[in-house]
Design a protein around this motif. Structure first.
Motif, PDB file in Angstrom:
ATOM      1  N   VAL A   1     -37.932 -14.699  -2.825  1.00 54.39           N
ATOM      2  CA  VAL A   1     -38.103 -13.404  -3.461  1.00 54.39           C
ATOM      3  C   VAL A   1     -36.818 -12.602  -3.340  1.00 54.39           C
ATOM      4  CG1 VAL A   1     -39.424 -11.280  -3.440  1.00 54.39           C
ATOM      5  CG2 VAL A   1     -40.567 -13.444  -2.926  1.00 54.39           C
ATOM      6  N   GLN A   2     -36.327 -12.058  -4.455  1.00 53.13           N
ATOM      7  CA  GLN A   2     -35.074 -11.313  -4.459  1.00 53.13           C
ATOM      8  C   GLN A   2     -35.285  -9.814  -4.345  1.00 53.13           C
ATOM      9  OE1 GLN A   2     -32.151 -12.927  -4.371  1.00 53.13           O
ATOM     10  NE2 GLN A   2     -33.276 -14.864  -4.413  1.00 53.13           N
ATOM     11  N   ASP A   3     -36.336  -9.283  -4.986  1.00 52.41           N
ATOM     12  CA  ASP A   3     -36.596  -7.849  -5.026  1.00 52.41           C
ATOM     13  C   ASP A   3     -37.071  -7.385  -3.650  1.00 52.41           C
ATOM     14  OD1 ASP A   3     -37.979  -5.334  -5.343  1.00 52.41           O
ATOM     15  OD2 ASP A   3     -37.925  -5.674  -7.497  1.00 52.41           O
ATOM     16  N   THR A   4     -36.308  -6.475  -3.014  1.00 48.20           N
ATOM     17  CA  THR A   4     -36.666  -6.045  -1.650  1.00 48.20           C
ATOM     18  C   THR A   4     -37.967  -5.253  -1.622  1.00 48.20           C
ATOM     19  OG1 THR A   4     -35.236  -4.091  -1.911  1.00 48.20           O
ATOM     20  CG2 THR A   4     -34.280  -6.038  -0.862  1.00 48.20           C
TER      21      THR A   4
ATOM     22  N   GLU B   1     -40.631  -7.802  -1.774  1.00 49.76           N
ATOM     23  CA  GLU B   1     -40.713  -8.449  -0.469  1.00 49.76           C
ATOM     24  C   GLU B   1     -41.500  -7.597   0.521  1.00 49.76           C
ATOM     25  OE1 GLU B   1     -36.669  -9.179   0.722  1.00 49.76           O
ATOM     26  OE2 GLU B   1     -36.866 -11.314   0.312  1.00 49.76           O
ATOM     27  N   HIS B   2     -41.207  -6.284   0.518  1.00 46.10           N
ATOM     28  CA  HIS B   2     -41.878  -5.382   1.459  1.00 46.10           C
ATOM     29  C   HIS B   2     -43.368  -5.289   1.146  1.00 46.10           C
ATOM     30  CE1 HIS B   2     -42.249  -2.215   4.392  1.00 46.10           C
ATOM     31  NE2 HIS B   2     -42.731  -1.376   3.494  1.00 46.10           N
TER      32      HIS B   2
ATOM     33  N   LEU C   1     -46.496  -6.274   3.596  1.00 40.14           N
ATOM     34  CA  LEU C   1     -47.603  -5.369   3.931  1.00 40.14           C
ATOM     35  C   LEU C   1     -48.946  -5.960   3.526  1.00 40.14           C
ATOM     36  CD1 LEU C   1     -46.124  -1.883   2.929  1.00 40.14           C
ATOM     37  CD2 LEU C   1     -46.429  -2.792   5.238  1.00 40.14           C
ATOM     38  N   PHE C   2     -48.982  -6.629   2.391  1.00 39.75           N
ATOM     39  CA  PHE C   2     -50.231  -7.246   1.925  1.00 39.75           C
ATOM     40  C   PHE C   2     -50.731  -8.255   2.944  1.00 39.75           C
ATOM     41  CE2 PHE C   2     -52.228 -10.840  -0.403  1.00 39.75           C
ATOM     42  CZ  PHE C   2     -53.372 -10.172  -0.852  1.00 39.75           C
ATOM     43  N   HIS C   3     -49.857  -9.096   3.418  1.00 40.84           N
ATOM     44  CA  HIS C   3     -50.264 -10.110   4.386  1.00 40.84           C
ATOM     45  C   HIS C   3     -50.516  -9.529   5.772  1.00 40.84           C
ATOM     46  CE1 HIS C   3     -49.801 -13.304   1.554  1.00 40.84           C
ATOM     47  NE2 HIS C   3     -48.493 -13.121   1.396  1.00 40.84           N
TER      48      HIS C   3
END
Length: 639
Positions: A2-5, A8-9, A13-15
């Motif tokens: 994943v490139q978009d920070t 990624e964040h 948070l989802f997990h």
């Protein structure tokens, strides 16, 4: 990789179970990439071997649009150019068992009209709200010290075109809202509107948690309904079901071939009495799913609150189960510790995101501190349905009045615990269906007595501490119990007795809203004072309701027998002139007219623990509301 920070964040948070807006990460979202319009699809399916997006656009061929698995925890993403609003789709999932299955999107914003089961691409950003003033006022309002009378509503059986053919949300806005406003209710509570496959589940067994049911229109149509409610000054509460979901093949059950949204352990997963599955409250991604869902309804649809269904079924491992069907928790108890932790986390998140909403628990046990903040050990709701009051009062009212004196405690016991929670007094759909009879038809006696009993019951309900909730049809005395495939028996309003009950409901609401003593101190002991709770022989009780201003005090006298009593003495807290401002026995309501037309002057002689008393007429099966309108000569002399 994943490139978009930001992405990624959000995934992190989802997990972790802390993504409160996971519907923005997952689901179907129209967007533009490299100048090309299309739809980004994202789904969580960690056990899948392969996931594809399928629909009419690719002839339901999973080879055409496979998704990319972007992390080890099972989020799959695909961007498909050329797709737009209205696209019908599902996910084709290849399981580790080698099976292909088609699933609706757990995060779909819209769904096909049953019996079709696919998801529908629907952007949420296009509706222009007009309820700014309402939302501003809501932030400044203290619900605990305000009148709250809720009209519980099942749209499809309030009025319909024909059985199972319904009006649009916009049509209901034009008919339901003026009716509710005219009667004086402050809120509408809607039975669940999440997408569900079976009409007669009433929405309590859902497949599309983010989809407002297509039975009545689109998401924007429902937003219009809420918007119009707010313009009329009516709040909207949605019945919400985070405890369990149905087993339909296109839904959440074994979503990627394995237990994912439900517990893997059947003894915890199975809701045997309902034929449903319990959410796995310990799984972080399920927490993100459910917490985001609550915030989604409150934020995206401007809802004023959620009534959380079947909380007891979440709290207890043995709820609805026989011995041998459940297992003790790690400490040897019957509490579902994961559910308790989830509920607290959920309420904390909701009130951080939307601090001015209502979170009402339908919790039927004596679990303590349901409506208390989590920081003092509570579950974090701000209201709880008072199921004990409801059960006691309906049991009492169904008795022949000759037997009521032997069960007097049923109308007084609730005051022992009335201030232990922030209570709502509910007469809901569950009490007028499945052979339980309508509210009017529960009442004993002949035709006249049934209506008199109903008027007395409603008056006592509105005089009793706690906010109020009534299911549709009760306001005009429907004789038949709720028929969920037909609309209400509106033709009854052609008869005087039913028209009178409707007017009675309206006038009772007017009294309720005009008198701060009936709601300002609802949740505080100083808001209530018994005058006489012990006259079981005549089934008469009397009490005072107090506001912050002593001059607003009301004295309420209730008679639950068909006997009339003249020259009956009632103790009153202060001397002065008392006026009967409301009587359930007034002739224009269909009563016998045994009212107190002249002011009742207090006598400085102690009675029933009070320094003063008045002498009055007690109506049959009637309730009288008395207000001190002027001070006595003695009080003037003292001044």
């Amino acid at each position: 990789m994943v490139q978009d920070t930001t992405l990624e964040h959000d995934i992190y948070l989802f997990h972790e179970g802390n993504l409160r807006y996971s519907h923005r990460l997952l689901g179907a979202h129209p967007e533009t990439r490299n100048g090309e319009k299309g739809v980004r699809f994202a789904v969580w399916a960690p056990n899948a071997v392969q996931v594809s997006v399928v629909g009419m656009f690719n002839d339901w061929d999973g080879r055409e649009n496979p998704m990319e698995k972007i992390n080890d925890n099972g989020i799959w993403i695909a961007f498909i150019p050329g797709l737009e609003k209205g696209t019908i789709y599902k996910y084709e999932i290849l399981t580790t068992h080698g099976h292909l299955q088609l699933k609706a999107d757990p995060y779909a914003i819209s769904s096909e009209l049953r019996p079709d089961t696919a998801s529908v691409v629907y952007p949420l950003e296009n509706y222009s709200w007009g309820d700014e003033e309402w939302m501003k006022q809501r932030k400044a309002k203290n619900p605990y010290e305000s009148p709250m009378s809720i009209y519980e509503l099942h749209l499809g059986s309030w009025k319909n075109i024909e059985p199972e053919v319904f009006y649009n949300y916009r049509d209901y806005a034009d008919t339901v809202i003026p009716y509710v406003k005219e009667l004086g209710y402050t809120h509408i509570e809607l039975l669940p509107l999440t997408e569900h496959p079976f009409d007669r589940s009433w929405g309590y067994q859902a497949t599309g948690y983010y989809s407002v049911t297509s039975r009545y229109g689109t998401p924007d149509d429902f937003k219009y309904f809420v918007d119009q409610c707010h313009k009329y000054g009516i709040g909207v509460i949605l019945d919400w079901v985070p405890g369990h979901f149905c087993k339909d093949a296109h839904g959440l059950r074994r979503f990627d071939g394995e237990a994912l949204y439900e517990y893997a352990n059947p003894s915890k997963a199975e809701k045997t009495q309902w034929g449903t599955l319990t959410f796995d409250f310990a799984r972080n991604e399920v927490q993100s799913f459910l917490i985001s869902n609550a915030i989604y309804w409150l934020k995206e649809y401007h809802l004023d609150g959620l009534r959380v269904d079947a909380v007891a079924s979440m709290l207890y491992l043995d709820f609805g189960k026989e011995d041998g069907e459940w297992e003790l928790n790690e400490y040897g108890g019957r509490e579902n510790l994961e559910a308790v932790s989830f509920i607290k986390k959920m309420n904390e998140a909701i009130f951080e995101e939307t601090p001015d909403v209502l979170m009402m628990a339908e919790e039927s046990t004596s679990w303590p501190l349901v409506s208390a903040p989590t920081y003092i050990g509570g579950l974090g709701f701000n209201y709880k349905w008072n199921m004990g009051w409801m059960n006691d009062m309906l049991k009492y009212m169904e008795m022949d009045p000759i037997h009521r004196k032997y069960h007097h405690n049923l109308i007084t016991f609730s005051l022992f615990y009335a201030f232990s929670e922030n209570f709502v007094l509910p007469i809901s759909h569950d009490e007028v269906v499945h052979g339980k009879k309508s509210l009017l038809n529960k009442m004993p006696g002949d035709y006249w007595q049934k209506f008199a009993n109903l008027r007395a019951f409603l008056a006592y309900m509105y005089a009793h501490p706690g906010k109020k909730l009534m299911f549709m049809g009760g306001e005009f005395g429907q004789f038949d119990e709720w028929k969920d495939l037909e609309d209400l028996d509106w033709e009854l309003l052609d008869y005087d007795s039913h028209a009178s009950i409707l007017d009675y409901t309206k006038q009772l609401h007017q009294l309720y809203q005009d008198m701060p003593a009936l709601w300002e101190l609802d949740h505080k002991e100083e808001g209530f004072m018994w005058i006489d709770a012990n006259n079981y022989e005549q089934s008469i009780i009397s009490f005072a309701r107090n506001s912050r201003t002593s001059n607003d005090q009301l004295v309420v006298v209730c008679n639950f027998t068909p006997e009339v009593y003249h020259d009956y003495r009632i103790g009153v807290p202060k001397h002065g002139s008392y006026k009967e401002i409301f009587s359930s026995d007034a002739e224009h309501f269909g009563g016998s007219g045994q009212t107190n037309g002249l002011p009742l002057e207090s006598v400085p002689s102690p009675w029933q623990g009070q320094d003063q008393h008045i002498t009055m007429t007690i109506p049959p099966l009637g309730v009288s509301f008395l207000k001190r309108t002027s001070v006595s000569k003695e009080e003037n002399h003292e001044k």
